[in-house]
Design a protein around this motif. Structure first.
Motif, PDB file in Angstrom:
ATOM      1  N   PHE A 111      -3.404  -2.878   1.106  1.00  0.00           N
ATOM      2  CA  PHE A 111      -2.190  -3.936   0.705  1.00  0.00           C
ATOM      3  C   PHE A 111      -1.442  -2.510  -0.173  1.00  0.00           C
ATOM      4  O   PHE A 111       0.358  -2.674  -0.977  1.00  0.00           O
ATOM      5  CB  PHE A 111      -3.198  -4.580  -1.375  1.00  0.00           C
ATOM      6  N   LEU A 112      -2.053  -2.060  -1.085  1.00  0.00           N
ATOM      7  CA  LEU A 112      -0.695  -0.910  -1.475  1.00  0.00           C
ATOM      8  C   LEU A 112       0.389   0.237  -0.569  1.00  0.00           C
ATOM      9  O   LEU A 112       1.098   0.483  -0.830  1.00  0.00           O
ATOM     10  CB  LEU A 112      -1.837   0.328  -2.211  1.00  0.00           C
ATOM     11  N   GLY A 113      -0.111   0.401   0.836  1.00  0.00           N
ATOM     12  CA  GLY A 113       0.716   0.420   2.042  1.00  0.00           C
ATOM     13  C   GLY A 113       1.589  -0.403   1.702  1.00  0.00           C
ATOM     14  O   GLY A 113       2.809   0.079   1.985  1.00  0.00           O
ATOM     15  N   LEU A 114       1.362  -1.757   2.168  1.00  0.00           N
ATOM     16  CA  LEU A 114       2.144  -3.029   2.263  1.00  0.00           C
ATOM     17  C   LEU A 114       3.477  -3.380   0.709  1.00  0.00           C
ATOM     18  O   LEU A 114       4.614  -3.020   1.058  1.00  0.00           O
ATOM     19  CB  LEU A 114       2.047  -4.080   2.372  1.00  0.00           C
ATOM     20  N   VAL A 115       2.640  -2.737  -0.394  1.00  0.00           N
ATOM     21  CA  VAL A 115       3.824  -2.362  -1.318  1.00  0.00           C
ATOM     22  C   VAL A 115       4.581  -2.128  -1.106  1.00  0.00           C
ATOM     23  O   VAL A 115       5.827  -1.700  -1.569  1.00  0.00           O
ATOM     24  CB  VAL A 115       3.150  -2.414  -2.505  1.00  0.00           C
ATOM     25  N   VAL A 116       4.364  -0.210  -1.268  1.00  0.00           N
ATOM     26  CA  VAL A 116       4.752   0.573  -0.850  1.00  0.00           C
ATOM     27  C   VAL A 116       5.994   0.640   0.457  1.00  0.00           C
ATOM     28  O   VAL A 116       6.943   1.124  -0.390  1.00  0.00           O
ATOM     29  CB  VAL A 116       4.237   2.117  -1.348  1.00  0.00           C
ATOM     30  N   GLY A 117       5.433  -0.164   0.942  1.00  0.00           N
ATOM     31  CA  GLY A 117       7.002   0.160   2.806  1.00  0.00           C
ATOM     32  C   GLY A 117       7.629  -1.106   1.959  1.00  0.00           C
ATOM     33  O   GLY A 117       8.825  -0.672   2.884  1.00  0.00           O
TER      34      GLY A 117
END
Length: 97
Positions: free
Chosen positions: A67-73
């Motif tokens: 989830f964190l990686g998707l938000v940063v992306g």
């Protein structure tokens, strides 16, 4: 008598001065930062997809990281979009865009 059609309304503001153009260096840095921010999103898609394929659902240990990686992306996409689109002059009330 005065002609009311020839007078400007008292609330009309003069047009705002044009904004100075953004530096090309700043635009390039924004695009570069956005590309760097896309990398965690790509990793999140890869690891999340591999987890779903292997177990049928995302493992509870890796789900917050995905989830964190998707938000940063998504933030990287927004940063690139803002760099390419540029800024607009503010619209004052009573003026036509």
């Amino acid at each position: 008598m005065s002609n009311p059609d020839s007078q400007q309304p008292p609330s009309a503001l003069p047009p705002p001065p044009p904004l100075p153009p953004r530096s090309g260096c700043l635009t390039a840095l924004m695009v570069l930062g956005g590309i760097i921010m896309l990398l965690p999103g790509l990793c999140a898609l890869l690891f999340g997809g591999a987890s779903v394929i292997d177990g049928g659902k995302i493992d509870s240990d890796i789900a917050p990281l995905v989830f964190l990686g998707l938000v940063v992306g998504i933030g990287g996409v927004v940063l690139i979009w803002a760099a390419i689109k540029g800024r607009k002059a503010p619209v004052h009330p009573g003026t036509q865009p």
